[in-house]
Enzyme design. Structure first.
Site, PDB file in Angstrom:
ATOM      1  N   GLU A  63       0.829  -1.209   0.000  1.00  0.00           N
ATOM      2  CA  GLU A  63       0.000   0.000   0.000  1.00  0.00           C
ATOM      3  C   GLU A  63       0.861   1.256   0.000  1.00  0.00           C
ATOM      4  O   GLU A  63       2.063   1.220   0.265  1.00  0.00           O
ATOM      5  CB  GLU A  63      -0.921   0.007   1.223  1.00  0.00           C
ATOM      6  CG  GLU A  63      -1.980  -1.048   1.165  1.00  0.00           C
ATOM      7  CD  GLU A  63      -2.938  -1.016   2.335  1.00  0.00           C
ATOM      8  OE1 GLU A  63      -3.942  -1.730   2.256  1.00  0.00           O
ATOM      9  OE2 GLU A  63      -2.691  -0.305   3.331  1.00  0.00           O
ATOM     10  N   ASN A  64       0.198   2.373  -0.276  1.00  0.00           N
ATOM     11  CA  ASN A  64       0.849   3.668  -0.299  1.00  0.00           C
ATOM     12  C   ASN A  64      -0.178   4.704   0.128  1.00  0.00           C
ATOM     13  O   ASN A  64      -1.348   4.604  -0.248  1.00  0.00           O
ATOM     14  CB  ASN A  64       1.356   3.942  -1.717  1.00  0.00           C
ATOM     15  CG  ASN A  64       2.235   5.147  -1.803  1.00  0.00           C
ATOM     16  OD1 ASN A  64       1.786   6.266  -1.569  1.00  0.00           O
ATOM     17  ND2 ASN A  64       3.485   4.926  -2.138  1.00  0.00           N
ATOM     18  N   GLU A  74      -1.655 -10.070  -6.182  1.00  0.00           N
ATOM     19  CA  GLU A  74      -1.775 -10.840  -7.413  1.00  0.00           C
ATOM     20  C   GLU A  74      -0.980 -10.202  -8.550  1.00  0.00           C
ATOM     21  O   GLU A  74      -0.267 -10.879  -9.291  1.00  0.00           O
ATOM     22  CB  GLU A  74      -3.253 -10.965  -7.829  1.00  0.00           C
ATOM     23  CG  GLU A  74      -4.114 -11.664  -6.818  1.00  0.00           C
ATOM     24  CD  GLU A  74      -4.747 -10.738  -5.779  1.00  0.00           C
ATOM     25  OE1 GLU A  74      -5.818 -11.101  -5.246  1.00  0.00           O
ATOM     26  OE2 GLU A  74      -4.186  -9.658  -5.480  1.00  0.00           O
ATOM     27  N   CYS A 111      -9.348  -8.480  -7.076  1.00  0.00           N
ATOM     28  CA  CYS A 111     -10.116  -7.307  -7.498  1.00  0.00           C
ATOM     29  C   CYS A 111     -10.233  -7.297  -9.029  1.00  0.00           C
ATOM     30  O   CYS A 111      -9.580  -8.087  -9.720  1.00  0.00           O
ATOM     31  CB  CYS A 111      -9.455  -6.035  -6.986  1.00  0.00           C
ATOM     32  SG  CYS A 111      -7.922  -5.591  -7.847  1.00  0.00           S
ATOM     33  N   CYS A 114      -6.892  -6.789 -10.907  1.00  0.00           N
ATOM     34  CA  CYS A 114      -6.062  -7.999 -10.907  1.00  0.00           C
ATOM     35  C   CYS A 114      -6.629  -9.052 -11.859  1.00  0.00           C
ATOM     36  O   CYS A 114      -5.874  -9.722 -12.568  1.00  0.00           O
ATOM     37  CB  CYS A 114      -5.943  -8.572  -9.493  1.00  0.00           C
ATOM     38  SG  CYS A 114      -4.871  -7.587  -8.426  1.00  0.00           S
TER      39      CYS A 114
END
Length: 160
Positions: A63-64, A74, A111, A114
């Site tokens: 994450e960011n 994935e 998701c 992905c």
């Protein structure tokens, strides 16, 4: 108006019923969960992919604070596999998730981004990618990425 139904074949397994390779992939995906960097969502995801050459590639979500600059497990796994082994197909991918200090009871699914990226890998190599979705209470196996993405969009949609 015409109505039609789309069906997806999903097999449910216990861990003990998995093949040796599938167990190895699930175990690797679970290990990768612990390497995830998810300080914002606290939802850690790990993935492990088997390649046609026998190699196993792993990844985790990263994450960011500048959403959506992070990357899912994935795609991290698939992009690394495609970058390091550009002529080798992914044959299977296993996915596991950790939330609130434990693995999820039920399997989680990739998701949409992905799914589309993995579909591109299926199309690129002309071979299905088996999908293993891990949950503590059950494990789902799907025959390919297309089964996760009805009405998928691929290069054939752009051809005249």
């Amino acid at each position: 108006m015409k109505t039609f139904h789309i069906q997806t074949a999903v097999q449910e397994y216990s861990y003990e019923e998995l093949s040796a390779l599938d167990k190895q992939l699930v175990d690797e995906a679970k290990r990768q969960v612990l390497k995830a960097y998810a300080p914002y969502s606290n939802f850690q995801v790990g993935a492990a992919a088997a390649l046609a050459n026998g190699k196993i590639i792993t990844g985790s979500n990263q994450e960011n604070a500048a959403y959506p600059s992070g990357l899912c497990a994935e795609r991290t796994t698939m992009f690394y596999a495609n970058a390091q082994y550009p002529d080798t197909a992914i044959t299977t991918i296993a996915i596991a998730a950790h939330n609130n200090g434990d693995f999820t009871d039920e399997p989680i699914s990739p998701c949409g981004a992905c799914r589309q990226a993995l579909l591109e890998s299926e199309i690129r190599f002309g071979t299905d990618i088996k999908v293993i979705l891990y949950g503590k209470q059950s494990i789902y196996i799907l025959p390919n990425i297309k089964s996760l993405l009805p009405f998928c969009f691929g290069k054939e949609n752009m051809e005249k």
